[in-house]
Design an enzyme around this catalytic site. Structure first.
Site, PDB file in Angstrom:
ATOM      1  N   GLY A 163      -6.415  -9.018  11.265  1.00  0.00           N
ATOM      2  CA  GLY A 163      -6.161  -8.165  10.107  1.00  0.00           C
ATOM      3  C   GLY A 163      -6.739  -8.717   8.827  1.00  0.00           C
ATOM      4  O   GLY A 163      -7.872  -8.399   8.446  1.00  0.00           O
ATOM      5  N   ASN A 189      -2.008   4.415  15.151  1.00  0.00           N
ATOM      6  CA  ASN A 189      -0.740   3.888  14.632  1.00  0.00           C
ATOM      7  C   ASN A 189      -0.038   5.022  13.893  1.00  0.00           C
ATOM      8  O   ASN A 189      -0.645   5.706  13.064  1.00  0.00           O
ATOM      9  CB  ASN A 189      -1.026   2.705  13.702  1.00  0.00           C
ATOM     10  CG  ASN A 189       0.244   2.072  13.171  1.00  0.00           C
ATOM     11  OD1 ASN A 189       1.030   2.723  12.483  1.00  0.00           O
ATOM     12  ND2 ASN A 189       0.438   0.805  13.477  1.00  0.00           N
ATOM     13  N   CYS A 216       7.181  -0.964   8.547  1.00  0.00           N
ATOM     14  CA  CYS A 216       6.523  -1.082   7.246  1.00  0.00           C
ATOM     15  C   CYS A 216       7.499  -1.620   6.209  1.00  0.00           C
ATOM     16  O   CYS A 216       8.565  -1.047   6.019  1.00  0.00           O
ATOM     17  CB  CYS A 216       5.962   0.257   6.766  1.00  0.00           C
ATOM     18  SG  CYS A 216       5.284   0.111   5.090  1.00  0.00           S
ATOM     19  N   LYS A 225       5.513  -1.386  17.253  1.00  0.00           N
ATOM     20  CA  LYS A 225       5.156  -2.501  16.363  1.00  0.00           C
ATOM     21  C   LYS A 225       6.389  -2.994  15.620  1.00  0.00           C
ATOM     22  O   LYS A 225       6.990  -2.256  14.824  1.00  0.00           O
ATOM     23  CB  LYS A 225       4.064  -2.080  15.374  1.00  0.00           C
ATOM     24  CG  LYS A 225       3.591  -3.248  14.514  1.00  0.00           C
ATOM     25  CD  LYS A 225       2.312  -2.933  13.792  1.00  0.00           C
ATOM     26  CE  LYS A 225       1.834  -4.086  12.946  1.00  0.00           C
ATOM     27  NZ  LYS A 225       0.566  -3.796  12.264  1.00  0.00           N
ATOM     28  N   ASN A 268       4.508  -7.229  12.389  1.00  0.00           N
ATOM     29  CA  ASN A 268       4.089  -6.678  11.094  1.00  0.00           C
ATOM     30  C   ASN A 268       4.231  -7.789  10.045  1.00  0.00           C
ATOM     31  O   ASN A 268       4.549  -8.936  10.381  1.00  0.00           O
ATOM     32  CB  ASN A 268       4.946  -5.446  10.767  1.00  0.00           C
ATOM     33  CG  ASN A 268       4.220  -4.464   9.856  1.00  0.00           C
ATOM     34  OD1 ASN A 268       3.528  -4.862   8.913  1.00  0.00           O
ATOM     35  ND2 ASN A 268       4.363  -3.177  10.118  1.00  0.00           N
ATOM     36  N   ILE A 303       0.836  -1.196   0.000  1.00  0.00           N
ATOM     37  CA  ILE A 303       0.000   0.000   0.000  1.00  0.00           C
ATOM     38  C   ILE A 303       0.877   1.255   0.000  1.00  0.00           C
ATOM     39  O   ILE A 303       0.517   2.281  -0.595  1.00  0.00           O
ATOM     40  CB  ILE A 303      -0.933   0.002   1.239  1.00  0.00           C
ATOM     41  CG1 ILE A 303      -1.743  -1.309   1.320  1.00  0.00           C
ATOM     42  CG2 ILE A 303      -1.845   1.219   1.238  1.00  0.00           C
ATOM     43  CD1 ILE A 303      -2.635  -1.595   0.143  1.00  0.00           C
TER      44      ILE A 303
HETATM   45  O1  RRO Z   1       1.091   0.689   3.910  1.00  0.00           O
HETATM   46  C1  RRO Z   1       1.715  -0.388   3.762  1.00  0.00           C
HETATM   47  O2  RRO Z   1       2.153  -0.770   2.679  1.00  0.00           O
HETATM   48  C2  RRO Z   1       1.993  -1.260   4.904  1.00  0.00           C
HETATM   49  C3  RRO Z   1       2.390  -0.801   6.151  1.00  0.00           C
HETATM   50 BR1  RRO Z   1       2.480   1.002   6.578  1.00  0.00          BR
HETATM   51  C4  RRO Z   1       2.762  -1.744   7.152  1.00  0.00           C
HETATM   52  O3  RRO Z   1       3.165  -1.406   8.273  1.00  0.00           O
HETATM   53  N1  RRO Z   1       2.702  -3.059   6.844  1.00  0.00           N
HETATM   54  C5  RRO Z   1       2.292  -3.496   5.645  1.00  0.00           C
HETATM   55  O4  RRO Z   1       2.239  -4.721   5.416  1.00  0.00           O
HETATM   56  N2  RRO Z   1       1.941  -2.594   4.678  1.00  0.00           N
END
Ligand code: RRO
Length: 313
Positions: A264, A98, A129, A164, A191, A70
């Site tokens: 999630g 977060n 991330c 995290k 994560n 993302i």
């Molecule tokens: O936004 C992302 O791509 C993302 C985040 Br911030 C994260 O902490 N963990 C993830 O799997 N995607």
């Protein structure tokens, strides 16, 4: 079984939280879930400025999970505080914000802005991330940097501060120890795992950034192992995350030693599944004569009982 707990001054009515990034700002599907019935809503990572995120394709399904890249798309702290937080308060959610950033100063800025507002119950600091170049894993795989961010933010808030952590390190226990030493109230583990998938006919990766964060049922055993490792390393509460699809999966995290559990990827299948897991957890408590959730947390029985193992118990 009484599911309520207070951690660092924040009361959680039950141990089921939404995992950051999988439930928007907690307001997107009111017809499917009453957010006041969740232990807490953990928001999508909030950064100082709004971010459009990575180009598509940013999400792909795999055989036993989901890949995402993302790229930290979010509305930015101003819009979050002006529009999203008041609505979350109105919906009577317990709110964990977060925060993601690319420098210690930026983490501090976002947290300080949140401190000016009522309705934030705690913070989860994303130092993990896998999908952005600055920040994210460049902090999360550097134990010293994680300690430094924890120390700085600890000095700025008395609210619940959870760090995290990424599973993409050799020794996650060292990172948890650094957080504990610098005053974190809890660690969120874990994560997403760095993963990749592709189409063989076109020979193209399934997501635009080639690799992404891997989540879903396939990672549950790996996440449990990380929580187990962290449980041995520190005394502060753990928030377990990774592949929870059912109440039984959530119970596994509690038994291994997590105090709270985040759901999630399962929310993409059923946005209301967090709430429906609670009844099953209570039934489990009744069946085992467990009156308090604290009696379940960390109750892993590691004594060898081959006959029970053979019978699937
Ligand atoms: O936004 C992302 O791509 C993302 C985040 Br911030 C994260 O902490 N963990 C993830 O799997 N995607």
């Amino acid at each position: 079984m009484n599911l309520q707990q207070t951690i660092a001054g924040t009361t959680f009515e039950n141990p089921i939280l939404t995992a950051s990034g999988t439930f928007g700002y907690g307001l997107e599907c009111p017809e499917f879930v009453d957010v006041s019935r969740l232990g807490a809503v953990v928001t999508k990572s909030i950064s100082r400025k709004p971010r459009p995120g990575n180009p598509p394709q940013r999400i792909a399904e795999t055989t036993a999970g989901m890949l995402n890249s993302i790229g930290l798309a979010n509305v930015g702290v101003d819009v979050f505080l002006d529009e999203k937080l008041p609505a979350l308060r109105e919906a009577k959610a317990t709110v964990i914000v977060n925060i993601a950033a690319s420098s210690v100063e930026e983490y501090a800025y976002v947290l300080e802005r949140c401190e000016e507002h009522d309705g934030v119950d705690g913070y989860e600091i994303n130092v993990s991330c896998p999908n952005v170049k600055d920040g994210g894993l460049s902090f999360g795989t550097n134990c010293h940097a994680v300690g430094e961010i924890t120390r700085d933010l600890r000095g700025r808030t008395k609210k619940l501060l959870a760090m995290k952590l990424t599973p993409n390190v050799t020794s996650i226990g060292d990172f948890a120890r650094a957080c504990e030493a610098e005053g974190a109230d809890a660690v969120s583990c874990v994560n997403t795992f760095v993963g990749m998938d592709l189409f063989v006919e076109s020979r193209r990766p399934k997501i635009a950034t080639i690799t992404g964060g891997y989540s879903g049922p396939a990672i549950l055993p790996m996440a449990l192992a990380k929580v187990h490792e962290v449980r041995k390393a520190v005394d502060i509460p753990i928030i377990g995350i990774g592949g929870v699809m059912s109440a039984v999966d959530a119970l596994k995290f509690l038994i291994v030693g997590a105090s709270l559990v985040q759901v999630g990827t399962a929310l993409f299948v059923d946005p209301g599944c967090g709430v429906t897991m609670l009844d099953e957890m209570r039934t489990y408590g009744e069946r085992h004569g467990i009156a308090e959730i604290s009696d379940l947390i960390g109750s892993l029985d590691t004594s060898l009982q081959p006959s029970l193992v053979a019978a699937g118990w």
